[in-house]
Design an enzyme around this catalytic site. Structure first.
Site, PDB file in Angstrom:
ATOM      1  N   HIS A   1      -4.228   1.455   7.631  1.00  0.00           N
ATOM      2  CA  HIS A   1      -2.880   2.045   7.677  1.00  0.00           C
ATOM      3  C   HIS A   1      -2.783   3.219   6.688  1.00  0.00           C
ATOM      4  O   HIS A   1      -2.237   4.278   7.020  1.00  0.00           O
ATOM      5  CB  HIS A   1      -1.860   0.936   7.341  1.00  0.00           C
ATOM      6  CG  HIS A   1      -0.424   1.361   7.275  1.00  0.00           C
ATOM      7  ND1 HIS A   1       0.530   0.885   8.157  1.00  0.00           N
ATOM      8  CD2 HIS A   1       0.227   2.202   6.435  1.00  0.00           C
ATOM      9  CE1 HIS A   1       1.708   1.428   7.854  1.00  0.00           C
ATOM     10  NE2 HIS A   1       1.553   2.229   6.814  1.00  0.00           N
ATOM     11  N   GLU A   2      -3.355   3.026   5.480  1.00  0.00           N
ATOM     12  CA  GLU A   2      -3.242   4.071   4.446  1.00  0.00           C
ATOM     13  C   GLU A   2      -4.137   5.276   4.752  1.00  0.00           C
ATOM     14  O   GLU A   2      -3.729   6.422   4.530  1.00  0.00           O
ATOM     15  CB  GLU A   2      -3.569   3.504   3.061  1.00  0.00           C
ATOM     16  CG  GLU A   2      -2.666   2.348   2.620  1.00  0.00           C
ATOM     17  CD  GLU A   2      -1.187   2.635   2.739  1.00  0.00           C
ATOM     18  OE1 GLU A   2      -0.780   3.800   2.584  1.00  0.00           O
ATOM     19  OE2 GLU A   2      -0.422   1.684   3.020  1.00  0.00           O
TER      20      GLU A   2
ATOM     21  N   GLY B   1       0.840  -1.194   0.000  1.00  0.00           N
ATOM     22  CA  GLY B   1       0.000   0.000   0.000  1.00  0.00           C
ATOM     23  C   GLY B   1       0.874   1.243   0.000  1.00  0.00           C
ATOM     24  O   GLY B   1       1.991   1.213   0.537  1.00  0.00           O
TER      25      GLY B   1
ATOM     26  N   HIS C   1      -2.399   7.454   7.061  1.00  0.00           N
ATOM     27  CA  HIS C   1      -1.428   8.327   6.380  1.00  0.00           C
ATOM     28  C   HIS C   1      -2.108   9.616   5.922  1.00  0.00           C
ATOM     29  O   HIS C   1      -1.583  10.719   6.114  1.00  0.00           O
ATOM     30  CB  HIS C   1      -0.844   7.633   5.148  1.00  0.00           C
ATOM     31  CG  HIS C   1       0.379   6.808   5.419  1.00  0.00           C
ATOM     32  ND1 HIS C   1       1.521   7.338   5.976  1.00  0.00           N
ATOM     33  CD2 HIS C   1       0.639   5.499   5.204  1.00  0.00           C
ATOM     34  CE1 HIS C   1       2.436   6.375   6.085  1.00  0.00           C
ATOM     35  NE2 HIS C   1       1.933   5.246   5.633  1.00  0.00           N
TER      36      HIS C   1
ATOM     37  N   GLN D   1       2.874   9.993   0.949  1.00  0.00           N
ATOM     38  CA  GLN D   1       4.180   9.325   1.021  1.00  0.00           C
ATOM     39  C   GLN D   1       5.039   9.636  -0.210  1.00  0.00           C
ATOM     40  O   GLN D   1       6.233   9.318  -0.223  1.00  0.00           O
ATOM     41  CB  GLN D   1       3.997   7.815   1.137  1.00  0.00           C
ATOM     42  CG  GLN D   1       3.408   7.385   2.480  1.00  0.00           C
ATOM     43  CD  GLN D   1       3.331   5.874   2.563  1.00  0.00           C
ATOM     44  OE1 GLN D   1       2.344   5.280   2.151  1.00  0.00           O
ATOM     45  NE2 GLN D   1       4.373   5.242   3.082  1.00  0.00           N
TER      46      GLN D   1
ATOM     47  N   CYS E   1       6.249   0.107   7.029  1.00  0.00           N
ATOM     48  CA  CYS E   1       5.822   1.273   6.257  1.00  0.00           C
ATOM     49  C   CYS E   1       6.956   1.686   5.328  1.00  0.00           C
ATOM     50  O   CYS E   1       8.108   1.738   5.751  1.00  0.00           O
ATOM     51  CB  CYS E   1       5.477   2.420   7.216  1.00  0.00           C
ATOM     52  SG  CYS E   1       4.912   3.910   6.380  1.00  0.00           S
ATOM     53  N   LEU E   2       6.615   1.990   4.067  1.00  0.00           N
ATOM     54  CA  LEU E   2       7.655   2.372   3.114  1.00  0.00           C
ATOM     55  C   LEU E   2       8.295   3.711   3.486  1.00  0.00           C
ATOM     56  O   LEU E   2       9.375   4.028   3.002  1.00  0.00           O
ATOM     57  CB  LEU E   2       7.089   2.433   1.690  1.00  0.00           C
ATOM     58  CG  LEU E   2       6.561   1.102   1.141  1.00  0.00           C
ATOM     59  CD1 LEU E   2       6.115   1.258  -0.301  1.00  0.00           C
ATOM     60  CD2 LEU E   2       7.618   0.006   1.257  1.00  0.00           C
TER      61      LEU E   2
HETATM   62 ZN    ZN Z   1       2.838   3.432   5.634  1.00  0.00          ZN
END
Ligand code: ZN
Length: 207
Positions: free
Chosen positions: A147-148, A58, A151, A63, A105-106
């Site tokens: 999670h997204e 995701g 963000h 991000q 998380c990226l």
């Molecule tokens: Zn993340």
């Protein structure tokens, strides 16, 4: 899929990169999209490519330093193995149950911790063509969309840790903060004001 356009032909989309904690855009509350154009579609394509390059499932628009309420998902991190989803202006409701699982998380590469979240959730959103999406989700899919959406509200999974979890990641988080400060000090990152001005311009275009 190959593209006829080189990176230079993609303009802003080609320049997008994943930003890492504590880059300020990660703490910004994203704005609802009112307009979808070709450039935005190219940005979304670029988001998928960046997500796959980092083996992620995701990725939210902030991000990649974009101020829009939009995120992409592929539960297998592979377009050949699972469908691609784009969720525009997502809204979550009907949270039920509770489950705990490891998240990463990226924007915090290498940091993993157990996070408690509702087990089931309903997602309403739009795709890039304006088609309404309504999904009742559980398991990994439910976890990823929560999670997204976090963000897009300026929240990170490290905000949701138990005291033990916080202790486990504390050192890694401090390292990210030191690295960021070092890059700032060396002029390798834009300043707060330049970041805010760029986001305001992008908001004006589509929100
Ligand atoms: Zn993340």
């Amino acid at each position: 899929m190959s593209s006829a356009l080189g990176v230079s032909g993609l303009g802003l989309a080609g320049a997008l990169q994943i930003v890492t904690y504590p880059y300020p855009t990660l703490r910004q509350v994203s704005k609802s999209l009112k307009r979808v154009d070709d450039e935005l579609r190219q940005m979304v394509r670029r988001m998928f490519d960046l997500m796959y390059a980092s083996n992620g499932v995701g990725l939210a628009a902030n991000q990649v330093d974009l101020p829009y309420r939009l995120f992409v998902v592929n539960l297998k991190a592979d377009p050949k193995a699972a469908p691609e989803f784009v969720f525009v202006n997502p809204v979550l409701s009907k949270r039920k149950g509770m489950s705990e699982a490891e998240e990463g998380c990226l924007s915090l590469p290498g940091v993993y911790a157990q996070v408690k979240r509702p087990e089931r959730v309903t997602l309403d959103a739009y795709d890039l063509t304006g088609q309404a999406i309504h999904l009742e989700l559980d398991g990994l899919f439910a976890r990823v969309v929560q999670h997204e959406v976090d963000h897009l509200d300026g929240k990170l999974f490290i905000d949701r840790l138990s005291t033990t979890g916080e202790l486990q990641v504390r050192e890694s988080i401090a390292d990210f903060e030191l690295t960021f400060q070092g890059m700032r000090d060396r002029g390798e990152l834009p300043g707060e004001r330049a970041i805010a001005e760029r986001l305001a311009e992008l908001e004006k275009l589509r929100t």
